[in-house]
Design an enzyme around this catalytic site. Sequence first.
Site, PDB file in Angstrom:
ATOM      1  N   GLN A 147      31.937  -6.618  53.463  1.00 36.15           N
ATOM      2  CA  GLN A 147      31.935  -6.699  54.915  1.00 36.15           C
ATOM      3  C   GLN A 147      30.560  -6.347  55.462  1.00 36.15           C
ATOM      4  O   GLN A 147      30.075  -6.963  56.410  1.00 36.15           O
ATOM      5  CB  GLN A 147      32.988  -5.756  55.496  1.00 36.15           C
ATOM      6  N   VAL A 194      38.935  -7.526  52.049  1.00 40.39           N
ATOM      7  CA  VAL A 194      37.484  -7.391  52.064  1.00 40.39           C
ATOM      8  C   VAL A 194      37.139  -5.999  51.569  1.00 40.39           C
ATOM      9  O   VAL A 194      37.801  -5.017  51.905  1.00 40.39           O
ATOM     10  CB  VAL A 194      36.900  -7.629  53.476  1.00 40.39           C
ATOM     11  N   SER A 195      36.145  -5.907  50.711  1.00 37.93           N
ATOM     12  CA  SER A 195      35.657  -4.592  50.290  1.00 37.93           C
ATOM     13  C   SER A 195      34.641  -4.120  51.318  1.00 37.93           C
ATOM     14  O   SER A 195      34.097  -4.913  52.093  1.00 37.93           O
ATOM     15  CB  SER A 195      35.003  -4.671  48.902  1.00 37.93           C
ATOM     16  N   THR A 196      34.380  -2.829  51.320  1.00 35.41           N
ATOM     17  CA  THR A 196      33.429  -2.270  52.280  1.00 35.41           C
ATOM     18  C   THR A 196      32.056  -2.913  52.132  1.00 35.41           C
ATOM     19  O   THR A 196      31.388  -3.243  53.106  1.00 35.41           O
ATOM     20  CB  THR A 196      33.317  -0.742  52.083  1.00 35.41           C
TER      21      THR A 196
END
Length: 547
Positions: A19, A14-16
């Site tokens: 998320q 998951v990328s920041t």
Amino acid sequence: MISTPIKVAIYVRVSTEEQAEHGYSIEAQLETLRDYCKLYGKEVFEEYVDAGISGKSIEGRYALQQLLKDAESNLFEEVLVWRLNRLARNSLDLLTTIEQLKSWNVTFRSFTENFETETPTGKLTLQMMSAIGEFERNTIVENVKMGMKQRAKTGKHNGKLPLGYRSVNDPSTPSDRANVIIIESEAEIVLRIFKLCSTGRGLKSIANELNHAGYKTKTGNTFSTSAIKEILNNPFYNGKIRYNRYVNWSDKRRRGKNTQPIIVEGQHEAIVTNDLWNKVQFLIQKRSITPSRIFDGEFLLTGLIRCPQCGAAMVASRTKSKSKSGEIKNHLYYSCGAFRNKGSSVCSANSIRKQEAEEEVMNRLARVLSEDRILKAIVDKINHRLSTRTIPLQSELEHIRSQLEQAVSRKQKYLDLFELGNVDKSFFTGRMQEIQDDLIKFQAEKSKLELELNEDNSSPVVFEQVRELIHGLHRVLTTASFEQRKTLLHLFIKRISLNTSKKIETIELSFDESVDSYFSDSPVAIAAGDSPQRKQARMQEKFEITI
């Protein structure tokens, strides 16, 4: 007869931004995939987690890199992801990775897009979905670019602000319409740079003066000639907005310079007046057509020798002297690049004569490259280091695992308190975000260390293989042209250190398959007598030598 359950490797990413915006949390993905494995009687071999990482490429995705290594070692039979785009957002990367897994007899499966990838129909579906995924990503990128382009055309800035400016939010407008204001203390530095340039001062002279005065760049570093040049060429200081200066920056970098960027009047206040800006641009343009200084001689070791004072790379330099007869002589040196680029406030010249440096390096290499006794002692030392170097990495990994467990425990503690109503909602939200940031950071560090430890489990260096490699290098270095010798030296010399007396102290060599293939396959190496046995004895491991 009881069948053995299929071993499954779970991969989540998951990328920041994902998320934060879409709720694709690591925990949610893991819980879903664990339940899937339990339902179908599959055994979870390992959970590979890349947290806060973009799916654009596999660079920096240490957990994925570890997964591929384990797949090649046949440690599991299936890779399970929540969605296809968790593995890759680039169509080519996705298909290539799945094809790799297939070659190792490892099945790939997506929980959301539940279809067989081995059948002709499944392959077609996979290709279509990966193409659609990449199309979606490209569409998002284009939409973002379009929005940024429109902002630029209306005189609004995009991205980070340069030295001299900062943004402040206006309570009466949306947050994306923050006002750009001048920071007076930084604006004084910018004006000083432009005024010094307008009087005919060069880039190094300006950088030197600023560094002596203790000024710093926006990022807190000392000023270099490139930093000064960037400021002098930035029309933002003249009240303009420049956008699309480079095309396809992520792939081409500065090679993708756009000859027709967008330049419009900005909505911010200028620091540099039109008269001063025009005068400086005229001087810059005039200097750009002045022939650059040409050094006599060929410098083999540029960038390899390190300054004994600051550690910067040493670059070519020249001084002139005049004899009594009036003859002008050039003296060639390697001098500190930081001194030449930023001035005497940062470092000193610490020059070493070109001829002295190159003779010492070549003579020392010749001794090592030709004497088996010395080489054998070095190989023994390498193997001893290989057997002990994982100890500090293992210690660091244990520390990171401990921090990760503590962060998970803190998270559960606040969840329990929130459910009992013993903690304020706003405080709870802030603390949970802090803990989540820590979890992402610790997980990334854990994945990186695990990958390094896995790569460090290498076999001992074989003396005969090293001897074949070294002798081949020796032949090439004694027969090749200057350009070929320089290329090869830069391939296997990692660093040349000087002592305080400006004499060569150590030469660090690093050998891997790139060095091996360069001299083994080149016409120069073949002409030098490279044997068929040497070509077969390809490098299996990377190793380093200090002489």
